[in-house]
Design a protein around this motif. Structure first.
Motif, short mmCIF file in Angstrom:
data_model
loop_
_atom_site.label_atom_id
_atom_site.label_comp_id
_atom_site.label_asym_id
_atom_site.label_seq_id
_atom_site.Cartn_x
_atom_site.Cartn_y
_atom_site.Cartn_z
N CYS A 226 0.82 -1.21 0.00
CA CYS A 226 0.00 0.00 0.00
C CYS A 226 0.86 1.26 0.00
O CYS A 226 0.60 2.20 -0.74
N VAL A 227 1.91 1.28 0.82
CA VAL A 227 2.79 2.45 0.85
C VAL A 227 3.53 2.61 -0.47
O VAL A 227 3.66 3.72 -1.00
N GLY A 228 4.01 1.50 -1.02
CA GLY A 228 4.70 1.58 -2.30
C GLY A 228 3.81 2.07 -3.41
O GLY A 228 4.23 2.88 -4.25
N SER A 229 2.56 1.61 -3.42
CA SER A 229 1.62 2.08 -4.44
C SER A 229 1.33 3.56 -4.28
O SER A 229 1.23 4.30 -5.28
N ALA A 230 1.21 4.00 -3.04
CA ALA A 230 0.98 5.43 -2.80
C ALA A 230 2.15 6.26 -3.29
O ALA A 230 1.97 7.34 -3.89
N LEU A 231 3.36 5.78 -3.05
CA LEU A 231 4.55 6.51 -3.51
C LEU A 231 4.61 6.56 -5.03
O LEU A 231 4.94 7.59 -5.62
N VAL A 232 4.25 5.44 -5.67
CA VAL A 232 4.24 5.43 -7.14
C VAL A 232 3.25 6.45 -7.67
O VAL A 232 3.53 7.17 -8.64
N ALA B 112 -3.22 -2.56 -3.30
CA ALA B 112 -2.40 -1.74 -4.20
C ALA B 112 -3.24 -0.61 -4.79
O ALA B 112 -2.77 0.53 -4.91
N ALA B 113 -4.48 -0.92 -5.14
CA ALA B 113 -5.38 0.12 -5.64
C ALA B 113 -5.69 1.15 -4.55
O ALA B 113 -5.81 2.35 -4.82
N VAL B 114 -5.81 0.69 -3.30
CA VAL B 114 -6.03 1.61 -2.18
C VAL B 114 -4.84 2.55 -2.05
O VAL B 114 -5.00 3.77 -1.83
N GLY B 115 -3.65 2.03 -2.19
CA GLY B 115 -2.46 2.87 -2.13
C GLY B 115 -2.44 3.92 -3.23
O GLY B 115 -2.06 5.08 -2.99
N LEU B 116 -2.84 3.54 -4.43
CA LEU B 116 -2.91 4.51 -5.53
C LEU B 116 -3.92 5.60 -5.21
O LEU B 116 -3.68 6.78 -5.50
#
Length: 224
Positions: A41-47, A108-112
């Motif tokens: 989740c954090v990685g997806s948010a960073l992306v 992952a979608a939540v992170g985005l």
């Protein structure tokens, strides 16, 4: 341009939402548990942050043409490799890990969403995911007996056990036999009878069924 404080807030919210889903998976002792979901989740948010703001210095410059959203789009497809690693093919018709793989894809979608500032959408998705993972499972088990016992292995004395009697016991329990495999013991000991069932057996019925089968003449051992 986004402020450094907002960047930290978004990454922190992503870690929190990922932890909520990860805790549910950790409770069932899956390999992809708390830390894995938090990192995804954090990685997806960073992306997403990089996709939205990482190219602001060159965006709009002469002779420069690119689509920053393509960076975030790779998360949707790329997370499939991580999800595939959580899927286990135990044996024919028995696959485990699909739900965990789906939760990784969802988180992952939540992170985005968090990375783009859509906090309400991210929180709502996390809540729905927790409801699906925690509350729908008991309902699914009640409605469908999929994934429970579908095979029986019996150790019987040669010539003493009647397959017809075994079938009668199973039919009385509402269970049909799809296939029977018999392995003869060349030393004259016990034969192995493997039964592939046409329907599954609920855990609550296992002991009662085992007692009825064990009472049959010639049956010496039962492997559930």
């Amino acid at each position: 341009m986004i402020t450094p404080l907002e960047v930290v807030v978004r990454l922190g919210v992503a870690a929190l939402l990922g932890a909520l889903v990860g805790l549910e998976r950790e409770r069932h002792e899956w390999a992809a548990g708390l830390r894995t979901h938090m990192l995804v989740c954090v990685g997806s948010a960073l992306v997403m942050l990089v996709s939205m703001f990482g190219f602001s210095d060159v965006q709009g410059a002469p002779h420069v043409s690119f689509d920053p959203s393509r960076v975030a789009a790779q998360v949707v497809s790329g997370i499939g490799f991580l999800g595939a690693g959580t899927i286990l093919f135990l044996r024919q018709e028995v696959i485990r890990g699909l739900t965990t793989a789906a939760s990784l894809w969802t988180i992952a979608a939540v992170g985005l969403a968090v990375g783009s500032g859509l906090y309400v959408a991210a929180a709502a998705t996390t809540t729905i995911a927790l409801v699906i993972l925690g509350l729908v499972r008991p309902l699914e088990r009640r409605l469908f007996r999929r994934g429970e016992l579908r095979r029986l292995a019996l150790q019987v004395e040669p010539g003493a056990a009647s397959l017809a009697r075994i079938e009668e016991v199973l039919e009385a329990a509402g269970i049909g036999i799809a296939r029977i495999e018999i392995q003869r013991d060349q030393d004259g000991g016990r034969d192995s009878v493997s039964l592939s069932l046409s329907s599954s057996i609920a855990r609550s019925e296992l002991l009662a069924l085992a007692d009825r089968l064990r009472a049959l003449p010639g049956v010496r051992a039962i492997d559930l």
